[in-house]
Design a protein around this motif. Structure first.
Motif, PDB file in Angstrom:
ATOM      1  N   CYS A  96       0.842  -1.199   0.000  1.00 26.75           N
ATOM      2  CA  CYS A  96       0.000   0.000   0.000  1.00 26.75           C
ATOM      3  C   CYS A  96       0.875   1.246   0.000  1.00 26.75           C
ATOM      4  O   CYS A  96       1.984   1.241   0.545  1.00 26.75           O
ATOM      5  N   SER A  97       0.346   2.325  -0.569  1.00 25.67           N
ATOM      6  CA  SER A  97       0.893   3.640  -0.268  1.00 25.67           C
ATOM      7  C   SER A  97       0.584   3.942   1.192  1.00 25.67           C
ATOM      8  O   SER A  97      -0.176   3.216   1.842  1.00 25.67           O
ATOM      9  N   LEU A  98       1.140   5.000   1.741  1.00 28.13           N
ATOM     10  CA  LEU A  98       0.986   5.257   3.169  1.00 28.13           C
ATOM     11  C   LEU A  98      -0.467   5.389   3.590  1.00 28.13           C
ATOM     12  O   LEU A  98      -0.838   5.007   4.705  1.00 28.13           O
ATOM     13  N   ASP A  99      -1.308   5.938   2.727  1.00 24.93           N
ATOM     14  CA  ASP A  99      -2.734   6.044   3.057  1.00 24.93           C
ATOM     15  C   ASP A  99      -3.563   4.950   2.406  1.00 24.93           C
ATOM     16  O   ASP A  99      -4.789   4.939   2.496  1.00 24.93           O
ATOM     17  N   CYS A 100      -2.902   4.014   1.751  1.00 26.74           N
ATOM     18  CA  CYS A 100      -3.547   2.894   1.052  1.00 26.74           C
ATOM     19  C   CYS A 100      -4.483   3.361  -0.059  1.00 26.74           C
ATOM     20  O   CYS A 100      -5.398   2.624  -0.455  1.00 26.74           O
ATOM     21  N   SER A 101      -4.271   4.553  -0.577  1.00 28.51           N
ATOM     22  CA  SER A 101      -5.039   4.984  -1.743  1.00 28.51           C
ATOM     23  C   SER A 101      -4.606   4.209  -2.985  1.00 28.51           C
ATOM     24  O   SER A 101      -5.362   4.097  -3.958  1.00 28.51           O
ATOM     25  N   VAL A 102      -3.393   3.672  -2.953  1.00 29.20           N
ATOM     26  CA  VAL A 102      -2.885   2.801  -4.025  1.00 29.20           C
ATOM     27  C   VAL A 102      -2.538   1.461  -3.390  1.00 29.20           C
ATOM     28  O   VAL A 102      -1.694   1.395  -2.490  1.00 29.20           O
ATOM     29  N   ARG A 103      -3.213   0.392  -3.830  1.00 31.78           N
ATOM     30  CA  ARG A 103      -2.982  -0.951  -3.296  1.00 31.78           C
ATOM     31  C   ARG A 103      -2.546  -1.871  -4.429  1.00 31.78           C
ATOM     32  O   ARG A 103      -3.129  -1.842  -5.506  1.00 31.78           O
ATOM     33  N   THR A 104      -1.522  -2.669  -4.164  1.00 32.27           N
ATOM     34  CA  THR A 104      -1.015  -3.623  -5.152  1.00 32.27           C
ATOM     35  C   THR A 104      -0.948  -5.000  -4.519  1.00 32.27           C
ATOM     36  O   THR A 104      -0.318  -5.168  -3.465  1.00 32.27           O
TER      37      THR A 104
END
Length: 314
Positions: A96-104
């Protein structure tokens, strides 16, 4: 997987020995896992520093979903984190990005499970435990940072946790063999397996310089103590006691280059160095979270991750 399930319930009576305490904890973890993975979320907060003194900013529930999101480990550049995620007994690795706006999603193995993700000390790769279908514990595997290049890094399982030395020629593992030993061995040439300790706890980490290994042992009073050994596995030394009865902590490098530690006791975030005692950083009740277990600090010390109970209880 007993080594990575939720915190164990308190025994009704004090165990007779420290090793018995470790075995009872592992058995309780196994029973908790059999009942389904606990509902936990990963919270991220900024850190600020005045010398070696930290302050924590606002905690944000980054994963914020029903199910099991646990074992965070920050990416090498500190802009995101890897974690273990699942909805029942099955887990995969995500980033995740730090805010989990991008998840892989890194792994996608419907019948198998992966856990304990960590960037490798040599850089450019990801490590984790791979548990084969129907297995108990697993082996350490390596993969590409975005997945798709999975291959084994050891064959001495079943293991629950692990730590590489700096050049990844040696490996320390929390073995799920009888007695739950800490095993240390060479991956390529000196492959003799050294048992460094018996009855260890789940919190096994390489020091930030990857020249030594920190691990825990249960204390007679029900808490845990942190020990350190080299990657030769010889002469483990007691370093300090964890506060209260927690068995989890995070290790990181302080601005002056020494090793620092975070732990949570009775919902209070605490920190210390090897030479200075624990002192309080923040009352986490202010942030409306509880049940904190695992912790992680980004390599640049700008963020901390805390695993806590899902506020919805799911």
């Amino acid at each position: 997987i007993a080594a990575c399930s939720g915190p164990a319930p308190e025994p009704e009576t004090a165990p007779e020995t420290a090793q018995q305490a470790s075995e009872e904890t592992a058995q309780a973890d196994a029973e908790a896992e059999a009942a389904g993975l606990p509902g936990v979320d990963i919270y991220i907060a900024p850190l600020s520093w005045v010398g070696n003194i930290p302050a924590i900013g606002t905690l944000t529930n980054a994963t914020a979903r029903p199910g099991y999101d646990n074992q965070p480990a920050f990416t090498e550049d500190g802009t995101g984190f890897y974690f273990t995620s699942g909805d029942s007994e099955h887990t995969d690795i995500w980033r995740c990005s730090l805010d989990c706006s991008v998840r892989t999603q890194i792994t996608d193995t419907p019948d198998a499970g992966e856990y304990s993700p960590r960037p490798t000390p040599a850089g450019g790769a990801l490590s984790y435990i791979y548990q084969a279908p129907g297995g108990y514990g697993g082996e350490v595997w390596l993969d590409a940072p975005d997945g798709g290049n999975a291959r084994p890094a050891s064959d001495v399982g079943p293991n629950g946790y692990y730590a590489f030395n700096a050049d990844m020629t040696r490996l320390a593992v929390f073995s799920l063999d009888e007695g739950f030993p800490l095993k240390v061995f060479g991956r390529f040439e000196d492959t003799e397996i050294v048992t460094a300790a018996e009855g260890i706890g789940r919190a096994l980490y390489a020091a930030p310089d990857h020249d030594s290994v920190y691990f825990t042992m249960p204390r007679e009073d029900g808490g845990f103590a942190v020990f350190e050994t080299g990657f030769d596995g010889t002469a483990p030394e007691h370093r300090f006691d964890l506060p209260g009865e927690t068995q989890d902590y995070a290790v990181f490098t302080l601005p002056d280059g020494t090793d620092g530690f975070f732990a949570v006791d009775e919902n209070v975030l605490m920190t210390r160095t090897l030479d200075a005692p624990w002192h309080s950083v923040a009352d986490l009740a202010v942030h409306e979270i509880d049940g904190v277990t695992r912790l992680a600090v980004s390599p640049d010390r700008r963020h901390i991750a805390l695993v806590a109970n899902d506020p919805a209880g799911e």
